[in-house]
Design a protein around this motif. Structure first.
Motif, PDB file in Angstrom:
ATOM      1  N   LYS A   2       0.822  -1.203   0.000  1.00 37.56           N
ATOM      2  CA  LYS A   2       0.000   0.000   0.000  1.00 37.56           C
ATOM      3  C   LYS A   2       0.860   1.259   0.000  1.00 37.56           C
ATOM      4  O   LYS A   2       1.860   1.346   0.702  1.00 37.56           O
ATOM      5  N   LYS A   3       0.448   2.245  -0.773  1.00 39.70           N
ATOM      6  CA  LYS A   3       1.108   3.539  -0.780  1.00 39.70           C
ATOM      7  C   LYS A   3       0.376   4.460   0.175  1.00 39.70           C
ATOM      8  O   LYS A   3      -0.782   4.819  -0.033  1.00 39.70           O
ATOM      9  N   PHE A   4       1.025   4.798   1.275  1.00 35.21           N
ATOM     10  CA  PHE A   4       0.399   5.624   2.304  1.00 35.21           C
ATOM     11  C   PHE A   4       0.477   7.103   1.935  1.00 35.21           C
ATOM     12  O   PHE A   4       1.424   7.549   1.284  1.00 35.21           O
ATOM     13  N   THR A   5      -0.538   7.846   2.371  1.00 35.24           N
ATOM     14  CA  THR A   5      -0.587   9.287   2.152  1.00 35.24           C
ATOM     15  C   THR A   5      -0.485  10.001   3.483  1.00 35.24           C
ATOM     16  O   THR A   5      -0.558   9.380   4.558  1.00 35.24           O
ATOM     17  N   MET A   6      -0.332  11.322   3.412  1.00 39.15           N
ATOM     18  CA  MET A   6      -0.272  12.104   4.643  1.00 39.15           C
ATOM     19  C   MET A   6      -1.587  11.989   5.414  1.00 39.15           C
ATOM     20  O   MET A   6      -1.601  11.978   6.645  1.00 39.15           O
ATOM     21  N   ALA A   7      -2.703  11.881   4.682  1.00 44.78           N
ATOM     22  CA  ALA A   7      -4.007  11.711   5.333  1.00 44.78           C
ATOM     23  C   ALA A   7      -4.054  10.394   6.105  1.00 44.78           C
ATOM     24  O   ALA A   7      -4.620  10.326   7.212  1.00 44.78           O
ATOM     25  N   LYS A  17      -4.738  16.310   9.735  1.00 52.61           N
ATOM     26  CA  LYS A  17      -3.751  16.362   8.651  1.00 52.61           C
ATOM     27  C   LYS A  17      -2.859  17.584   8.774  1.00 52.61           C
ATOM     28  O   LYS A  17      -1.659  17.534   8.444  1.00 52.61           O
ATOM     29  N   SER A  18      -3.407  18.690   9.285  1.00 50.25           N
ATOM     30  CA  SER A  18      -2.614  19.911   9.441  1.00 50.25           C
ATOM     31  C   SER A  18      -1.490  19.708  10.453  1.00 50.25           C
ATOM     32  O   SER A  18      -0.398  20.282  10.308  1.00 50.25           O
ATOM     33  N   THR A  19      -1.743  18.868  11.467  1.00 50.38           N
ATOM     34  CA  THR A  19      -0.707  18.583  12.469  1.00 50.38           C
ATOM     35  C   THR A  19       0.434  17.795  11.839  1.00 50.38           C
ATOM     36  O   THR A  19       1.617  18.073  12.093  1.00 50.38           O
ATOM     37  N   VAL A  20       0.091  16.826  11.001  1.00 49.65           N
ATOM     38  CA  VAL A  20       1.120  16.044  10.312  1.00 49.65           C
ATOM     39  C   VAL A  20       1.906  16.948   9.360  1.00 49.65           C
ATOM     40  O   VAL A  20       3.129  16.842   9.253  1.00 49.65           O
ATOM     41  N   SER A  21       1.203  17.846   8.704  1.00 50.94           N
ATOM     42  CA  SER A  21       1.871  18.783   7.804  1.00 50.94           C
ATOM     43  C   SER A  21       2.855  19.665   8.573  1.00 50.94           C
ATOM     44  O   SER A  21       3.977  19.900   8.119  1.00 50.94           O
ATOM     45  N   TYR A  28       5.587  23.710  15.061  1.00 48.31           N
ATOM     46  CA  TYR A  28       5.461  23.232  16.439  1.00 48.31           C
ATOM     47  C   TYR A  28       4.444  22.087  16.536  1.00 48.31           C
ATOM     48  O   TYR A  28       3.324  22.186  16.047  1.00 48.31           O
ATOM     49  N   VAL A  29       4.882  21.001  17.159  1.00 52.00           N
ATOM     50  CA  VAL A  29       4.016  19.859  17.452  1.00 52.00           C
ATOM     51  C   VAL A  29       4.400  19.350  18.839  1.00 52.00           C
ATOM     52  O   VAL A  29       5.591  19.225  19.151  1.00 52.00           O
ATOM     53  N   ALA A  56       5.100  24.892   0.879  1.00 48.08           N
ATOM     54  CA  ALA A  56       4.791  25.074   2.296  1.00 48.08           C
ATOM     55  C   ALA A  56       5.503  26.312   2.824  1.00 48.08           C
ATOM     56  O   ALA A  56       6.452  26.810   2.221  1.00 48.08           O
ATOM     57  N   ARG A  57       5.054  26.784   3.980  1.00 43.90           N
ATOM     58  CA  ARG A  57       5.643  27.997   4.545  1.00 43.90           C
ATOM     59  C   ARG A  57       7.138  27.788   4.809  1.00 43.90           C
ATOM     60  O   ARG A  57       7.953  28.670   4.611  1.00 43.90           O
ATOM     61  N   GLU A  58       7.498  26.614   5.288  1.00 46.12           N
ATOM     62  CA  GLU A  58       8.891  26.287   5.519  1.00 46.12           C
ATOM     63  C   GLU A  58       9.231  25.018   4.748  1.00 46.12           C
ATOM     64  O   GLU A  58       8.491  24.042   4.794  1.00 46.12           O
ATOM     65  N   SER A  59      10.321  25.021   4.038  1.00 45.11           N
ATOM     66  CA  SER A  59      10.710  23.873   3.223  1.00 45.11           C
ATOM     67  C   SER A  59      11.982  23.264   3.785  1.00 45.11           C
ATOM     68  O   SER A  59      12.865  23.960   4.267  1.00 45.11           O
TER      69      SER A  59
END
Length: 325
Positions: A2-7, A17-21, A28-29, A56-59
């Motif tokens: 299986k190919k996993f996604t960020m979701a 999903k925003s936390t994982v991002s 900060y997490v 993304a804001r930071e790369s």
């Protein structure tokens, strides 16, 4: 498989999903949440698509602009940069300028538009366009191998290296010295290194030196050596790079000249191949791996808003060889 996604990672971690991002983009997490996400990532073997996250804001991508990809020195620098950045969780995006200033400027603009975290620039020449582009850049830029008085730079000690080589050759008391160099466009090698060589020779009482300029290629070394031999007597050739010295070796053999009995030859670069020449080339090796690592450390400190020196200088090592009398 299986190919996993960020979701998928977010759902399995029990977070949004925003936390994982935020986790992947260095935001900060909470430590507990971070550990939970890391455990899921390890279990799934998930690898984020770094390039998809460039907006993304930071790369975690660092752009690297180099003059060419077929240089031994450039290869050492890139290897060192990539190794250090990888250890710090960053990736490199390398752009070659093929020794074209216009392409170099376009590469910088392109990397800025991709919103990379920072840029390491091994510049051909610092022009007014460079100064304006760097001054207005929204991401930090560190200039490598060229002094940059309006920003941050990490450089080789070109003047002192040139001086030491000039003095080394000068002690053999040649009477007809030539310098096989490159154009003044490259200030570090074309001007600063050359001046060091001339001053080193002068310290040994040698003030008359015939100057030739070409490009970085093996063929240019051949051509300049031919022009030098045809323009008058030569008993010492100091070459701006080892590659130019390789060309000089070929031409000297074509003219029936013996090294070092008839003509001493010296270069800069410390290429491994230099030890395979007969006789072994006298050369000077810059610590290119140190330059790459220090440049990578510097860009990361700038990204973290930590203070850095305006200019940092890398050392060198003389490799005597057997090509100088």
């Amino acid at each position: 498989m299986k190919k996993f996604t960020m979701a998928d990672i977010a759902e399995m971690s029990g977070v949004g999903k925003s936390t994982v991002s935020r986790y992947f983009n260095g935001g900060y997490v909470k430590e507990e949440t971070r550990e939970r996400i890391q455990a899921v990532i390890r279990e799934c073997g998930y690898m984020p698509n770094s390039f998809a996250r460039l907006n993304a804001r930071e790369s975690n991508i660092i752009g690297v602009v180099v003059p060419t990809l077929n240089s031994k020195i450039t290869g050492r620098v890139i290897t060192s940069i990539d190794r250090h950045l990888r250890e710090q969780g960053y990736e490199t995006l390398i752009k070659s300028s093929d020794h074209q200033i216009a392409l170099e400027l376009e590469n910088i603009r392109r990397l800025i538009s991709l919103n990379v975290g920072g840029i390491l620039l091994s510049s051909i020449s610092i022009t007014d366009q460079h100064r304006k582009l760097i001054a207005n850049s929204p991401v930090p830029i560190v200039v490598m191998a060229q002094e940059f008085d309006a920003g941050i730079s990490v450089v080789d000690d070109d003047y002192q290296a040139g001086f030491e080589m000039g003095k080394y050759v000068g002690k053999s008391h040649p009477e007809h010295v030539v310098w096989l160099g490159i154009s003044d466009t490259d200030r570090a090698v074309g001007i600063i290194r050359r001046q060091g060589v001339l001053d080193g020779l002068k310290s040994c009482g040698i003030s008359e030196v015939r100057l030739f300029a070409g490009d970085y290629s093996y063929e240019s070394g051949q051509q300049m050596a031919k022009e030098a031999l045809e323009s008058g007597p030569v008993d010492a050739m100091i070459c701006a790079t080892d590659r130019l010295a390789f060309g000089a070796y070929y031409t000297l053999a074509q003219f029936g000249k013996r090294i070092p009995d008839d003509v001493s030859v010296a270069g800069f670069g410390g290429y491994n191949e230099s030890a395979l020449l007969s006789p072994e080339l006298t050369t000077l090796k810059f610590d290119s791996y140190a330059l790459g690592q220090l440049s990578a450390e510097t860009i990361l400190r700038l990204i973290r808003n930590e203070p850095v020196p305006v200019k940092q200088v890398i050392g060198f090592e003389m490799i005597p060889g057997k090509s100088v009398r």
